[in-house]
Design a protein around this motif. Sequence first.
Motif: not given
Length: 166
Positions: A88-95, A122-128, A131-137
């Motif tokens: 659910l990120s506009t910038s997912p990790n490379a993998e 809604e998306i959980c900040a604990v989960a982001t 999983f190392g997701i930048d909330n800005k993305t």
Amino acid sequence: MRKLFHYTLLILSLALVTSYSHASSQVNDRAALADLKVGQAVFLIDIADAKKMNFYLEVIQGTFKGMQEQGVTPDFVMVYIGPSVQYLSTSPNAETEEEHGALLMDIESNVEKLAELGIKQEICAVATDVFGIDNKTLLPELNLVGDGFISLIGYQAQGYHLVPVY
């Protein structure tokens, strides 16, 4: 011979589609919906498989429309927790990008369609964080909440019914 096979296959496919659409118009959820005017549901989305997640995003759209067609106003909230947040990120990790590429675009499109239907997401900040997701993305249709579990508890306390999707 090959043309005959393809023609026969086409005719059988059309017959199946016709019979399915006829059957589905007769199948309903009358007993479950009874006198219900509004259907409140909170969907807990906790899926590690991108293909499966995309499938359920499409199913939930169908559920929303199915309730409408049966005279019930759907009031849906979706709460994404756990590994679901990876998609659910506009910038997912490379993998994630390498493994799921085009499927991520399908997921993004389905998130947009769900928002267009008026479904809160809604998306959980604990989960982001886990999983190392930048909330800005995060996809713009998503509302970041502190803790998805708290959100689920709150919606259930307000009368929403839990629909777990794993």
